[in-house]
Structure formats: structure tokens, C-alpha cells
Scaffold this motif. Sequence first.
Motif, PDB file in Angstrom:
ATOM      1  N   GLU A  38      -6.126  13.439  -0.128  1.00 45.28           N
ATOM      2  CA  GLU A  38      -4.982  12.864   0.578  1.00 45.28           C
ATOM      3  C   GLU A  38      -4.897  11.354   0.364  1.00 45.28           C
ATOM      4  O   GLU A  38      -3.794  10.788   0.285  1.00 45.28           O
ATOM      5  CB  GLU A  38      -5.059  13.178   2.074  1.00 45.28           C
ATOM      6  CG  GLU A  38      -4.874  14.639   2.405  1.00 45.28           C
ATOM      7  CD  GLU A  38      -3.559  15.194   1.916  1.00 45.28           C
ATOM      8  OE1 GLU A  38      -2.524  14.479   2.010  1.00 45.28           O
ATOM      9  OE2 GLU A  38      -3.551  16.341   1.413  1.00 45.28           O
ATOM     10  N   VAL A  39      -6.045  10.688   0.269  1.00 38.26           N
ATOM     11  CA  VAL A  39      -6.049   9.241   0.026  1.00 38.26           C
ATOM     12  C   VAL A  39      -5.353   8.920  -1.290  1.00 38.26           C
ATOM     13  O   VAL A  39      -4.515   8.011  -1.372  1.00 38.26           O
ATOM     14  CB  VAL A  39      -7.485   8.688   0.050  1.00 38.26           C
ATOM     15  CG1 VAL A  39      -7.543   7.293  -0.577  1.00 38.26           C
ATOM     16  CG2 VAL A  39      -8.019   8.642   1.474  1.00 38.26           C
ATOM     17  N   VAL A  40      -5.709   9.637  -2.337  1.00 39.52           N
ATOM     18  CA  VAL A  40      -5.095   9.378  -3.642  1.00 39.52           C
ATOM     19  C   VAL A  40      -3.589   9.627  -3.576  1.00 39.52           C
ATOM     20  O   VAL A  40      -2.790   8.848  -4.127  1.00 39.52           O
ATOM     21  CB  VAL A  40      -5.749  10.242  -4.732  1.00 39.52           C
ATOM     22  CG1 VAL A  40      -5.018  10.076  -6.066  1.00 39.52           C
ATOM     23  CG2 VAL A  40      -7.223   9.857  -4.902  1.00 39.52           C
ATOM     24  N   LYS A  41      -3.177  10.686  -2.890  1.00 42.21           N
ATOM     25  CA  LYS A  41      -1.743  10.953  -2.722  1.00 42.21           C
ATOM     26  C   LYS A  41      -1.063   9.792  -1.995  1.00 42.21           C
ATOM     27  O   LYS A  41       0.039   9.360  -2.381  1.00 42.21           O
ATOM     28  CB  LYS A  41      -1.535  12.245  -1.933  1.00 42.21           C
ATOM     29  CG  LYS A  41      -1.885  13.516  -2.679  1.00 42.21           C
ATOM     30  CD  LYS A  41      -1.646  14.737  -1.782  1.00 42.21           C
ATOM     31  CE  LYS A  41      -2.067  16.028  -2.455  1.00 42.21           C
ATOM     32  NZ  LYS A  41      -1.891  17.196  -1.533  1.00 42.21           N
ATOM     33  N   GLY A  74     -12.675  -0.034  -5.826  1.00 42.72           N
ATOM     34  CA  GLY A  74     -11.883   1.122  -6.213  1.00 42.72           C
ATOM     35  C   GLY A  74     -10.789   1.494  -5.230  1.00 42.72           C
ATOM     36  O   GLY A  74     -10.696   0.976  -4.129  1.00 42.72           O
ATOM     37  N   PHE A  75      -9.930   2.396  -5.671  1.00 41.60           N
ATOM     38  CA  PHE A  75      -8.869   3.003  -4.860  1.00 41.60           C
ATOM     39  C   PHE A  75      -7.862   1.983  -4.343  1.00 41.60           C
ATOM     40  O   PHE A  75      -7.517   1.939  -3.178  1.00 41.60           O
ATOM     41  CB  PHE A  75      -9.470   3.856  -3.743  1.00 41.60           C
ATOM     42  CG  PHE A  75     -10.260   5.005  -4.297  1.00 41.60           C
ATOM     43  CD1 PHE A  75      -9.625   6.171  -4.681  1.00 41.60           C
ATOM     44  CD2 PHE A  75     -11.626   4.891  -4.500  1.00 41.60           C
ATOM     45  CE1 PHE A  75     -10.344   7.212  -5.254  1.00 41.60           C
ATOM     46  CE2 PHE A  75     -12.350   5.929  -5.072  1.00 41.60           C
ATOM     47  CZ  PHE A  75     -11.713   7.089  -5.452  1.00 41.60           C
ATOM     48  N   GLY A  76      -7.417   1.136  -5.299  1.00 45.95           N
ATOM     49  CA  GLY A  76      -6.276   0.274  -5.037  1.00 45.95           C
ATOM     50  C   GLY A  76      -6.564  -1.109  -4.522  1.00 45.95           C
ATOM     51  O   GLY A  76      -5.632  -1.921  -4.420  1.00 45.95           O
ATOM     52  N   ARG A  77      -7.787  -1.428  -4.207  1.00 48.76           N
ATOM     53  CA  ARG A  77      -8.089  -2.718  -3.587  1.00 48.76           C
ATOM     54  C   ARG A  77      -7.586  -3.897  -4.422  1.00 48.76           C
ATOM     55  O   ARG A  77      -7.078  -4.886  -3.873  1.00 48.76           O
ATOM     56  CB  ARG A  77      -9.601  -2.826  -3.354  1.00 48.76           C
ATOM     57  CG  ARG A  77     -10.122  -4.166  -2.884  1.00 48.76           C
ATOM     58  CD  ARG A  77      -9.441  -4.739  -1.669  1.00 48.76           C
ATOM     59  NE  ARG A  77      -9.309  -3.795  -0.573  1.00 48.76           N
ATOM     60  CZ  ARG A  77      -8.653  -4.060   0.549  1.00 48.76           C
ATOM     61  NH1 ARG A  77      -8.032  -5.219   0.709  1.00 48.76           N
ATOM     62  NH2 ARG A  77      -8.568  -3.152   1.502  1.00 48.76           N
ATOM     63  N   THR A  78      -7.711  -3.835  -5.735  1.00 48.14           N
ATOM     64  CA  THR A  78      -7.393  -4.982  -6.589  1.00 48.14           C
ATOM     65  C   THR A  78      -6.000  -4.925  -7.186  1.00 48.14           C
ATOM     66  O   THR A  78      -5.665  -5.709  -8.068  1.00 48.14           O
ATOM     67  CB  THR A  78      -8.420  -5.106  -7.734  1.00 48.14           C
ATOM     68  OG1 THR A  78      -8.266  -3.986  -8.627  1.00 48.14           O
ATOM     69  CG2 THR A  78      -9.838  -5.139  -7.197  1.00 48.14           C
TER      70      THR A  78
END
Length: 448
Positions: free
Chosen positions: A333-336, A267-271
Amino acid sequence: MRGSQKVGDIKIRTAIPGPKAMKLLERKEKNVPVGPFNTIKSFAERGEGALLTDVDGNTFIDFAGAIGTLNVGHCPTEVVSALHEQIDRYLHPCFHVMMYEPYIELSELLNKITPGTHDKKTFFLSSGAEAVENAIKIARKFSGRKGIISFERGFHGRTYMAMSLTSKVKPYKYQFGPFAPETYKWPYPVYSQEKAMEPDELDAFMLKRFETFFLSEVPGTEIAAVIMEPIQGEGGFNIPSKSFVQGVKRICEQYGILFIADEIQTGFGRTGKMFAMEHYDVVPDLMTMSKSIAAGLPISAVTGKAEIMDSAGIGEIGGTFGGSPLGCVAAIEVVKMIEEQKLLDRANLFGEKFQERFGELADCFPEIGDIRSLGAMCAIEFFDNNDQPNGQIVREILAKAHQRGLILMSAGLYGNVIRLLAPLVITDDQIEEGFNVLESVITECCQR
């Protein structure tokens, strides 16, 4: 092989471990049990972006990213600033005592960005294993069924239920049984090791076996959920086809089985997408998240269809430290950062550079059996002269790379896969420098 490594961000001043690290290792051996494993025999002093410096002043490029926890890098300024601001307000009133707004804000955010347009609800815990445990609880409560299916080579954590769902005996399960009842395993396609069939033939064969499973092992009407990593992490970065994942979801729908996507590592952009399930056009009923959700702070989440999530009554799910305010503000903040800094594009760029560089290298050395990636989730798999998984050469490559300032980890049932989980904020120069080290040590080990 490319030209010799130019001067860059890696700075190795001592052997690894260095003198200060050696003293800390002595203290560690006296006071910490041997069970927790360590990739690098040294101790962190500071981290920034894709760089990690140890107590002896050695600076490494980090291609492990705390096992996929640091997609936005070490100590991102935006997250650190948000944490300082939150610390000045309150640390942990406990959501079960007095609620706080960051918990609600993050749940709204995850309900919005996770796959599917249906009504969703989210709650928080502290670790990935806790998220898995609670997703299983919710699935059983909602369905009234007990059976849970996971996949061979899958990894879901080290707690009791999560360990039962995990499919690797050593080091995760050996002599820790008995395990949770009503758990079952389905095979997962590993195309690099199933060479007797084409990928589409293997998919069809396995999906047919799943139908037979309901006749030979347990009826589908007694299965509460199937839990799947959209790409297996510890299992070797095995990437299933779109048709396979959609086939599993179709079987779940046929039998009224909930589909749980374990996005803890993907999750959160890894792929190259916010969540790996987006590659398969499959909307899960429940999703577990952790690792890179909050730049290294301990928080996890379960998001799912609202009616499923509401099946657990008041007090039936939760935990004292679940949804820490610090973790919540960090995750926001991570998602931003992922959106504003276009880190999905960076993930895809990393994968493209990886395929170009190591696809060429695979043509030079038969020991490299497979090169695979989805976004910045990248793997190199090694085999010996008898076409058997070669974990020994991976251990040698990692040992050399660590001494030269590149942090790497292995994966796979046989330990024969090198996995790359570099922070997505890594610079182009750091990618090149890290790839130079990795290419040079692979070349040395393959030319022995």
C-alpha cells in the motif's frame, strides 16, 4: 524573519512533558533501561499525517517522522485498511513454515521498482540492521571473500556486524567491542567541512586514496563488498556528488567488489526519487531497505541480482519474523500511495520550499554554515565563531522547538546538524507552520 506564527495545527496546552507524560516517565524510568534514547519527553496518544498528539493533548508537527520511517505519514487510511483486512485472515504463519502470497507480491514489486533492469530477487527481515547483516552474509558467500568496506560517518545499525560498519564511537560503539573482523573504513566527502578543496578536487583526492588503500591496507581482491548510504543519515545528511558515487562504483567493478546501497533511510521517496541511487545513475548489486517501506511496521528487505541472492543456500538466510504478512501488505500500500498521490513531487516541493526559506536565513546568520537537501531529506549545519562544529546551539534550537510544538532531531558526528524528515503527505500549511517555528527559534538562538 517572516511574520508572527499564525494559528495552525500546532496546539500546545502544557509544558513538555505534561502531567500525564510525567507520570508515564516515572514508570518508564523504573522499568525501562536508560539505553534507548528519546527525542521528545512525552508519549504519543494518536497520529495522523504529519501530526502527532501526546497524552496531554499537545499536538505537534512531526519533522522527524520516526527517524524517516513515515514517508506516507502517521496512520495512512490505505495502510490501516489493508492491515485490518489482513488481520482477519492470519497474523503470522511464518514464511519458513507455510508461505503466503503477500510475501511474493511484495518481492515482485521491489524487484520491479528498484534500480536496474537485470533479474532480481528479494527476501525480507524485520529491521534495517538485519537487512545489513544479511546483505553482508550474501556478499561474502557469493564472492568467497571476507573484507567489507564502509564509510566514515556512516550508520548501518546497532547489531554486531552493523555496529562494526558504523562510524561513530559514542553512543553506538563505546565499550561494546571487540568488533567484527575484516571491516574497513573509507573517508566520505563532507564538502561543508573540507573547505581547503573544491568538491571535484576532494572527490578526486578521495578516489585516489581508495586506490592507495588496496596497496597499504588490504588488496582489493580480498574485499567482498563496499556498503554506502547514498546520503548519510545519522552522519549528518551528507550528500556526495554524482562523480564520487560513480567513482566508487567504478573501483568496485575494477576489483570485482560488490556494491551495496544502504537505502534504509533514503528509500521510498525521501529524496524525490523512489530510491536515492537513482540520482547517481548507479545500479547497486545489492540494496538494503527498511524504515519507510511499510509506514512504521517492522519489516526490511534485501534486493539484489538474482545470481548473487541465490548464492546463499536453503536455510542460510531468513528469520522467524522476517517478512511479516502485516508488513508485506502495508508495504504494498505504501508503494501505491507514493505513486498515486505523487509523493515524489511532494518531496521535491518540500526541498524547494526548504532551500528558499532557509537559504535566505543563512545569509543573515554566520552560525549557519551550510543548508543542503535532496528532495525532502534536508539539513541545516551550524558552526561557531571559530568555524568549528557547534552542537550546543543545535541542542538549544531543538529544545525550544519541542516546547513550541515542532518535533526535530539532530545528526552528524558532532551533533551540529538539524535534520528534517517530515512525512511527504504534509500539507503546504503545515510546512509553512513548521518552518515558522524553526525559523523563529534559530533566530532567537543566533541573536543571543
